[in-house]
Design an enzyme around this catalytic site. Structure first.
Site, PDB file in Angstrom:
ATOM      1  N   SER A  55      -1.540   6.606   8.044  1.00  0.00           N
ATOM      2  CA  SER A  55      -0.810   5.372   8.293  1.00  0.00           C
ATOM      3  C   SER A  55       0.679   5.545   8.012  1.00  0.00           C
ATOM      4  O   SER A  55       1.541   5.120   8.790  1.00  0.00           O
ATOM      5  CB  SER A  55      -1.383   4.244   7.426  1.00  0.00           C
ATOM      6  OG  SER A  55      -0.730   3.029   7.697  1.00  0.00           O
TER       7      SER A  55
ATOM      8  N   THR B 110      -1.376  -2.009   9.872  1.00  0.00           N
ATOM      9  CA  THR B 110      -1.229  -2.273   8.444  1.00  0.00           C
ATOM     10  C   THR B 110      -1.124  -0.936   7.714  1.00  0.00           C
ATOM     11  O   THR B 110      -1.823   0.025   8.058  1.00  0.00           O
ATOM     12  CB  THR B 110      -2.431  -3.050   7.856  1.00  0.00           C
ATOM     13  OG1 THR B 110      -3.587  -2.220   7.871  1.00  0.00           O
ATOM     14  CG2 THR B 110      -2.699  -4.320   8.631  1.00  0.00           C
ATOM     15  N   GLU B 111      -0.251  -0.885   6.709  1.00  0.00           N
ATOM     16  CA  GLU B 111       0.025   0.399   6.061  1.00  0.00           C
ATOM     17  C   GLU B 111      -1.161   0.909   5.258  1.00  0.00           C
ATOM     18  O   GLU B 111      -1.197   2.076   4.883  1.00  0.00           O
ATOM     19  CB  GLU B 111       1.264   0.296   5.178  1.00  0.00           C
ATOM     20  CG  GLU B 111       1.104  -0.594   3.972  1.00  0.00           C
ATOM     21  CD  GLU B 111       2.437  -0.799   3.247  1.00  0.00           C
ATOM     22  OE1 GLU B 111       2.516  -0.388   2.090  1.00  0.00           O
ATOM     23  OE2 GLU B 111       3.368  -1.355   3.830  1.00  0.00           O
ATOM     24  N   ASN B 112      -2.146   0.030   4.970  1.00  0.00           N
ATOM     25  CA  ASN B 112      -3.329   0.503   4.260  1.00  0.00           C
ATOM     26  C   ASN B 112      -4.362   1.109   5.202  1.00  0.00           C
ATOM     27  O   ASN B 112      -5.450   1.472   4.766  1.00  0.00           O
ATOM     28  CB  ASN B 112      -3.952  -0.603   3.400  1.00  0.00           C
ATOM     29  CG  ASN B 112      -4.257  -1.867   4.185  1.00  0.00           C
ATOM     30  OD1 ASN B 112      -3.489  -2.278   5.047  1.00  0.00           O
ATOM     31  ND2 ASN B 112      -5.380  -2.496   3.889  1.00  0.00           N
TER      32      ASN B 112
END
Length: 213
Positions: A90, A48-50
């Protein structure tokens, strides 16, 4: 119109094509459903990009932890060995070519693989690019998951995108509620059709010179 797949059925069809050991990012919206359909005997590392690697499926109702969310702010679960890291790290993973597949939603995809998924260009629309541009250029394969037609009955798979582009010639496969399309070197090949969809109907709906596997 032929029998269409539900959104969960489209997600399940995408999950079929994600191989063992793949590093995969699921975009906001429809793509998040893919996490719930990955085979339990197949190891797929969801990013996940977070800032999480090793995301699991959605939690059972009543077991949500809102300190543990994906990029779309939906509660998720942890798999054994999962890792957490800074947002910048990320994005370095995304931009550095370390993801095998990303699954994104779209407003339009062109026959050349151009992607438009962040803005319709309408004056009252709220643009939301997020990490889509980074994913589109950084992932080795870009899968798009969308319904084929708009509410007005227009195909979202088009000859040329009319919306602002997210990425150019980046999409490799499009999963829709009526068919799956493989995009290679400007050619669109239908590799799967659902319900009673026919070649003639698909050609009419898209207006594209489709090939059929």
């Amino acid at each position: 119109m032929s029998t269409k797949l539900t959104r969960d059925q489209i997600a399940a069809r995408v999950a079929q094509d994600i191989p063992e050991g793949a590093y995969v990012n699921l975009g906001i919206g429809l793509p998040t459903l893919v996490a719930n359909h990955l085979p339990q005997d197949r190891e797929v590392l969801l990013h996940t990009e977070n800032g999480m690697l090793g995301m699991g499926p959605a939690p059972a109702k009543g077991e949500e932890d809102y300190d543990l969310i994906n990029a779309g702010k939906q509660p998720v679960t942890e798999l054994p060995g999962c890792a957490f890291f800074h947002h910048a790290d990320s994005f370095a993973m995304m931009r550095g070519g370390h993801l095998d597949i990303c699954v994104l939603g779209a407003f339009q995809v062109s026959q050349h693989g151009d992607l438009a998924n962040w803005h319709t260009g309408a004056p009252d629309a709220i643009p939301a690019v997020g990490g889509a541009m980074d994913l589109a250029i950084g992932a080795k394969d870009v899968f798009v998951m969308m319904e084929l037609l708009t509410r007005e009955g227009q195909s979202k798979l088009v000859a040329e995108c009319t919306y602002p582009l997210t990425g150019v010639r980046c999409v490799s496969r499009v999963y829709t509620d009526v068919a799956v399309f493989d995009l290679r070197e400007g050619e669109v090949t239908v590799i799967d059709m659902f319900g009673d969809m026919t070649r003639e109907t698909l050609l009419q709906l898209t207006g594209l010179p489709l090939k059929f596997a």
